[in-house]
Design a protein around this motif. Structure first.
Motif, PDB file in Angstrom:
ATOM      1  N   SER A 199       1.027  -1.124   0.028  1.00 24.82           N
ATOM      2  CA  SER A 199       0.055  -0.016   0.126  1.00 24.82           C
ATOM      3  C   SER A 199       0.909   1.148   0.048  1.00 24.82           C
ATOM      4  O   SER A 199       0.293   1.987  -0.701  1.00 24.82           O
TER       5      SER A 199
ATOM      6  N   ARG B  50       0.760   4.143  -2.970  1.00 23.93           N
ATOM      7  CA  ARG B  50       0.563   5.611  -2.770  1.00 23.93           C
ATOM      8  C   ARG B  50       1.806   6.248  -3.334  1.00 23.93           C
ATOM      9  O   ARG B  50       1.432   7.222  -4.064  1.00 23.93           O
TER      10      ARG B  50
ATOM     11  N   GLU C 159       0.262   7.990  -6.452  1.00 22.35           N
ATOM     12  CA  GLU C 159      -0.280   9.373  -6.163  1.00 22.35           C
ATOM     13  C   GLU C 159       0.870  10.222  -6.038  1.00 22.35           C
ATOM     14  O   GLU C 159       0.896  11.046  -6.882  1.00 22.35           O
TER      15      GLU C 159
END
Length: 147
Positions: free
Chosen positions: A126, A130, A134
């Motif tokens: 995760s 991210r 992102e």
């Protein structure tokens, strides 16, 4: 113990040279990854950085294993205050007609079993999702790096 490895691919609309610069330039890295004052891409070179987590400064210690611009950057990844384990991260850049695919591999996550719940395969995955999906995306959009 079976090996635990993460594989993530993201394609960015810039050349491999431009993506390499975003991935390995200290000033750029501050905006999407971490601030790493002693960062290096020299094989054998070492660097470290800290991430705050619940009022703890978590040290990351890395050593460059392979580096060939703008194709591959490979380094060890350790958390010496939390674990005796070592993992290996590889960033491979693959040119694709005006874009570049970044293939990240994070191997050896099973070596962090002694570090606790913040060092699981799911947490690392995760985190990388991210960072690459992102943070790096936003950085590249903001910079509008031309091809």
């Amino acid at each position: 113990m079976r090996p635990e490895t993460i594989h993530i691919e993201r394609t960015y609309p810039i050349t491999a040279d431009k993506l390499w610069q975003a991935l390995t330039n200290q000033e750029s890295m501050k905006d999407w990854f971490f601030e790493i004052p002693n960062f290096t891409t020299e094989v054998g070179g070492e660097f470290e950085f800290y991430k705050s987590n619940d009022d703890k400064n978590l040290m990351h210690h890395c050593q460059v294993v392979e580096s060939k611009a703008p194709e591959i950057f490979k380094f060890t990844w350790r958390h010496p205050k939390q674990s005796q384990g070592t993992s290996v991260i590889t960033w491979r850049l693959i040119p694709r007609r005006g874009a570049t695919t970044l293939h990240l591999t994070h191997e050896g996550l099973e070596n962090f079993k002694d570090a606790g719940e913040n060092y699981t395969h799911a947490k690392f995955e995760s985190g990388w999702e991210r960072i690459l999906g992102e943070s790096l995306n936003k950085f590249l959009e903001k910079r509008s790096l031309p091809i």
